[in-house]
Design an enzyme around this catalytic site. Structure first.
Site, PDB file in Angstrom:
ATOM      1  N   ASP A 288       5.646  -7.060   2.309  1.00  0.00           N
ATOM      2  CA  ASP A 288       4.876  -7.557   1.157  1.00  0.00           C
ATOM      3  C   ASP A 288       5.785  -7.841  -0.026  1.00  0.00           C
ATOM      4  O   ASP A 288       6.654  -7.022  -0.356  1.00  0.00           O
ATOM      5  CB  ASP A 288       3.890  -6.466   0.695  1.00  0.00           C
ATOM      6  CG  ASP A 288       2.484  -6.684   1.207  1.00  0.00           C
ATOM      7  OD1 ASP A 288       2.158  -7.807   1.632  1.00  0.00           O
ATOM      8  OD2 ASP A 288       1.703  -5.710   1.169  1.00  0.00           O
TER       9      ASP A 288
ATOM     10  N   LYS B 140       4.818 -11.350   3.088  1.00  0.00           N
ATOM     11  CA  LYS B 140       3.390 -11.593   2.853  1.00  0.00           C
ATOM     12  C   LYS B 140       3.148 -11.676   1.355  1.00  0.00           C
ATOM     13  O   LYS B 140       3.729 -10.903   0.599  1.00  0.00           O
ATOM     14  CB  LYS B 140       2.534 -10.474   3.458  1.00  0.00           C
ATOM     15  CG  LYS B 140       1.043 -10.624   3.132  1.00  0.00           C
ATOM     16  CD  LYS B 140       0.171  -9.768   4.017  1.00  0.00           C
ATOM     17  CE  LYS B 140       0.044  -8.323   3.598  1.00  0.00           C
ATOM     18  NZ  LYS B 140      -0.512  -8.125   2.228  1.00  0.00           N
TER      19      LYS B 140
ATOM     20  N   SER C 258       0.844  -1.205   0.000  1.00  0.00           N
ATOM     21  CA  SER C 258       0.000   0.000   0.000  1.00  0.00           C
ATOM     22  C   SER C 258       0.875   1.250   0.000  1.00  0.00           C
ATOM     23  O   SER C 258       0.391   2.348  -0.272  1.00  0.00           O
ATOM     24  CB  SER C 258      -0.935   0.004   1.218  1.00  0.00           C
ATOM     25  OG  SER C 258      -0.199  -0.178   2.415  1.00  0.00           O
TER      26      SER C 258
ATOM     27  N   GLU D 148      -9.006  -9.625   4.159  1.00  0.00           N
ATOM     28  CA  GLU D 148      -9.302  -8.225   3.829  1.00  0.00           C
ATOM     29  C   GLU D 148     -10.706  -8.077   3.236  1.00  0.00           C
ATOM     30  O   GLU D 148     -11.072  -8.783   2.276  1.00  0.00           O
ATOM     31  CB  GLU D 148      -8.268  -7.662   2.840  1.00  0.00           C
ATOM     32  CG  GLU D 148      -8.592  -6.209   2.454  1.00  0.00           C
ATOM     33  CD  GLU D 148      -7.458  -5.430   1.826  1.00  0.00           C
ATOM     34  OE1 GLU D 148      -6.329  -5.932   1.764  1.00  0.00           O
ATOM     35  OE2 GLU D 148      -7.722  -4.281   1.400  1.00  0.00           O
TER      36      GLU D 148
ATOM     37  N   GLU E   2      -0.173 -12.299  -1.589  1.00  0.00           N
ATOM     38  CA  GLU E   2      -1.623 -12.354  -1.800  1.00  0.00           C
ATOM     39  C   GLU E   2      -1.992 -13.629  -2.561  1.00  0.00           C
ATOM     40  O   GLU E   2      -1.217 -14.097  -3.405  1.00  0.00           O
ATOM     41  CB  GLU E   2      -2.078 -11.127  -2.608  1.00  0.00           C
ATOM     42  CG  GLU E   2      -1.928  -9.832  -1.843  1.00  0.00           C
ATOM     43  CD  GLU E   2      -2.515  -8.635  -2.592  1.00  0.00           C
ATOM     44  OE1 GLU E   2      -3.168  -8.815  -3.628  1.00  0.00           O
ATOM     45  OE2 GLU E   2      -2.306  -7.504  -2.098  1.00  0.00           O
TER      46      GLU E   2
HETATM   47  O1  KIV Z   1      -0.372  -3.373   1.653  1.00  0.00           O
HETATM   48  C1  KIV Z   1      -0.956  -3.331   2.739  1.00  0.00           C
HETATM   49  O2  KIV Z   1      -0.902  -2.344   3.487  1.00  0.00           O
HETATM   50  C2  KIV Z   1      -1.742  -4.493   3.125  1.00  0.00           C
HETATM   51  C3  KIV Z   1      -2.712  -4.333   4.249  1.00  0.00           C
HETATM   52  C4  KIV Z   1      -3.841  -3.527   3.803  1.00  0.00           C
HETATM   53  C5  KIV Z   1      -3.109  -5.635   4.819  1.00  0.00           C
HETATM   54  O3  KIV Z   1      -1.628  -5.513   2.516  1.00  0.00           O
END
Ligand code: KIV
Length: 292
Positions: A88, A118, A50, A187, A120
């Site tokens: 991420d 992380k 994000s 989410e 997706e």
């Molecule tokens: O990128 C991010 O901030 C996220 C959260 C919204 C879980 O993946």
């Protein structure tokens, strides 16, 4: 031996062990100063992709690169010492193959020192998650609304609001858990579905627009601070930093124009004649109060 108390960072197994226990507190952070604050109160700091939307003003997270994640991951690791830092993997850095995912995860972990990554995706990423975990990469999953898929799903709408849509989302969460992830972000899904998945799977669920029954919660820091111009329905604004920053910037601009800033206390007078002394050290910008 150091006389300072050693601070041990939380690990992915520590977070896994919290299933069904004390709620896991998670926020995003992308830079050192906010990481320092978040670290004092949160178990997990997520360096989310994000950051592309929040820091760079992008419309989606799709253009975010691995270099961007590594750079901000470094900053967050420097600013924190106790929370588990999860970074991420951005769109395009892990979907092509298990090997591509491992190379990206290994780069992020080696270069930043973070404790987990992380990714997706549910069932479609299960094999990759198992491959990573077997090779020493702790993985946080992410199912429900997966923003990196915006171009195929078409909008950031909440998922599972009709019971007939529940089965694939439940299957995704189960697949991520079975593959060995230590936790999974849920989410923007209907509340009863978030509750049901949390009761069904053996790993902690981290909700963002999911359910208070989740094992933990996460929000984007700038959203909950009231800095983002637009925020989804699931965001509670715990602060109103936008107006506070605007006030400060307006005051600064007014004082510069009126020549009332800098005042005497913000400037360096000449040393008195004959005074000897050491060298005046300028503070590093942003690191603390100015010294004389
Ligand atoms: O990128 C991010 O901030 C996220 C959260 C919204 C879980 O993946």
């Amino acid at each position: 031996m150091s006389v300072q108390a050693e601070v041990r960072r939380l690990t992915a197994p520590d977070i896994l062990a919290r299933k069904g226990g004390e709620p896991i507190v998670c926020l995003t952070s992308y830079h050192a100063h906010t990481a320092r604050i978040v670290d004092s109160y949160c178990d997990v700091i997520l360096v989310g992709d994000s950051l592309g939307m929040v820091m760079h003003g992008l419309e989606t997270t799709v253009p975010v690169t691995l270099d961007m994640m590594v750079l901000q991951g470094h900053a967050v690791m420097r600013g924190s010492k106790r929370a588990l830092v999860v970074i991420d993997l951005p769109f395009g850095s892990y979907e092509a193959s298990k090997e591509q995912a491992f190379a990206s995860a290994a780069r992020v972990m080696k270069e930043t020192g973070c404790g987990a990554i992380k990714i997706e995706g549910g069932r479609r990423m299960a094999e990759t998650i198992a491959f990573l975990v077997e090779r020493g990469v702790p993985v946080m999953g992410h199912v429900g609304l997966t923003p990196q898929a915006i171009n195929t799903i078409g909008s950031f709408r909440a998922q599972g609001r009709d019971e007939s849509d529940w089965a694939p989302i439940e299957a995704d969460a189960r697949a991520v858990a079975d593959a060995g992830a230590f936790s999974v972000v849920l989410e923007a899904i209907a509340e009863p579905l978030g509750r049901r998945i949390t009761a069904q799977i053996p790993i902690p669920t981290i909700g963002i627009g999911a359910s208070p029954a989740c094992d933990g919660q996460v929000l984007v820091l700038e959203d909950m601070l009231g800095l983002s111009p637009r925020a989804p329905k699931f965001v509670k604004r715990f602060g109103e930093l936008g107006p506070a920053i605007e006030r400060a910037v307006r005051n600064y601009a007014e004082e510069v124009r009126a020549r009332t800033f800098p005042a005497a206390e913000h400037t360096y007078p000449m040393r008195a004649k004959g005074a000897s002394g050491g060298v005046t050290t300028l503070p590093e910008r942003g690191k603390g109060p100015a010294r004389a």
